[in-house]
Write an enzyme that holds these catalytic residues in place. Structure first.
Site, short mmCIF file in Angstrom:
data_model
loop_
_atom_site.label_atom_id
_atom_site.label_comp_id
_atom_site.label_asym_id
_atom_site.label_seq_id
_atom_site.Cartn_x
_atom_site.Cartn_y
_atom_site.Cartn_z
N ALA A 68 0.87 -1.17 0.00
CA ALA A 68 0.00 0.00 0.00
C ALA A 68 0.91 1.23 0.00
CB ALA A 68 -0.89 -0.03 1.23
N GLY A 113 0.55 -4.93 0.88
CA GLY A 113 -0.59 -5.00 -0.04
C GLY A 113 -0.28 -5.79 -1.31
N GLU A 116 -0.68 -9.34 -0.42
CA GLU A 116 -2.13 -9.51 -0.23
C GLU A 116 -2.85 -9.61 -1.57
OE1 GLU A 116 -2.17 -6.07 2.30
OE2 GLU A 116 -2.70 -7.24 4.07
N GLU A 136 4.38 -4.84 7.48
CA GLU A 136 3.61 -3.75 8.10
C GLU A 136 4.03 -3.40 9.52
OE1 GLU A 136 2.35 -6.16 6.24
OE2 GLU A 136 0.78 -5.38 4.92
#
Ligand code: CAA
Length: 262
Positions: A68, A113, A116, A136
């Site tokens: 992200a 992300g 993911e 993260e």
């Protein structure tokens, strides 16, 4: 199919295979809001396009997706964090719920992300230089686009806990060992390998492939009795398709079947 131009991704087709290439290389394809909304848009268009039978997702440059967008998230408050997390998770759920099979062709970093996104695809093929991880906690956050949920399901609780708590980044070879990746290939063979697998899938009876996907996804989300009953239902439904008649007749006639997605 859409001919729309996007700022952060490209869409192309090879026969019945659709290819999304995430393309924000200056930020290693980091998922900012604009990219996520574009991804949502193209996934919706693909879900309405009967001519796309298998979808491949890959990245431009040295990353699949480096996570992200940290620059965008840096000054978020909790309300903004929730909105962003829900956006990413909902786009990934839409990818997971596509009726057609999906393949992540992981060409480089698949972090946060990015890991993911790879995990919401049905199959992951990685280049030898790809790297996976959920870093993260090193940034002061927990995974936000369903990483805790899907990593535990794919690699098991023990490995998911280890990777998420340590923020370790692992090479493709280790990702393959823990079941996160289906196959590892040399970088120059990545797209060829992904397309070869997509073609193999596309050559089968698509309704049966899609019902199998539904039964697998339902099966991991529900109790075993309901899951098996659902599998029995979709198995039975296959017998109302022309492709079932064609597949079995071709077997008996000793010829290659010609499936029509009917
Ligand atoms: N967000 C925003 N920008 C990013 C980014 C990210 N996740 N990852 C890389 N970039 C940017 C860098 O800031 C850099 O930009 P500038 O050239 O403007 O400085 C550019 O991409 C190139 O990156 P690097 O110079 O860092 O490249 P490198 O080869 O030296 O390192 C890397 C590559 C190890 C992947 C490193 O970029 C990195 O650690 N990136 C962050 C990885 C990360 O922590 N991802 C998780 C994000 S949080 C998340 O994803 C939450 C969630 O679950 C939803």
């Amino acid at each position: 199919m859409t001919t729309k131009q996007y700022n952060n991704l490209k869409f192309s087709k090879e026969g019945t295979i659709g290819i999304i290439t995430l393309s924000r290389p200056k930020a290693l394809n980091a998922l900012n809001t604009e990219l996520l909304l574009e991804l949502k848009d193209i996934v919706k268009a693909i879900s309405q396009d009967e001519t796309v039978h298998v979808l491949i997702i890959t990245g431009d440059g040295k990353a699949f997706v480096a996570g992200a967008d940290i620059t965008e998230m840096k000054d978020f408050n909790s309300v903004m964090g929730l909105k962003y997390g829900e956006l990413g998770a909902s786009v990934f759920k839409k990818i997971e719920n596509l009726k057609i099979p999906t393949i992540a062709a992981v060409n480089g970093f698949a972090l946060g992300g990015g890991c993911e996104l790879a995990m919401c695809c049905d199959i992951r093929i990685a280049s030898e230089n790809a790297k996976f991880g959920q870093p993260e906690v090193g940034l002061g956050i927990s995974p936000g686009f369903s990483g805790c949920v899907r990593l535990a399901r794919l690699a098991g609780l023990a490995k998911a806990r280890e990777l998420i708590y340590t923020a370790d980044i692992i090479p493709a070879s280790e990702a393959e060992k823990i079941g996160l990746v289906n196959k590892v290939v040399p970088p120059e063979q990545l797209m060829e390998a992904a397309i070869e697998m997509a073609r193999k899938i596309a050559s089968k009876a698509q309704i049966a492939v899609r019902y199998s996907k539904m039964a697998i996804n339902k099966g991991i989300e529900t109790d075993i009795e309901t899951a098996i009953a659902f599998e029995n239902q979709v198995f039975a439904l296959c017998f109302s398709t022309e492709d079932q008649k064609e597949g079995m007749t071709a077997f008996v006639d000793k010829r290659v079947p010609e499936f029509k997605v009917k």
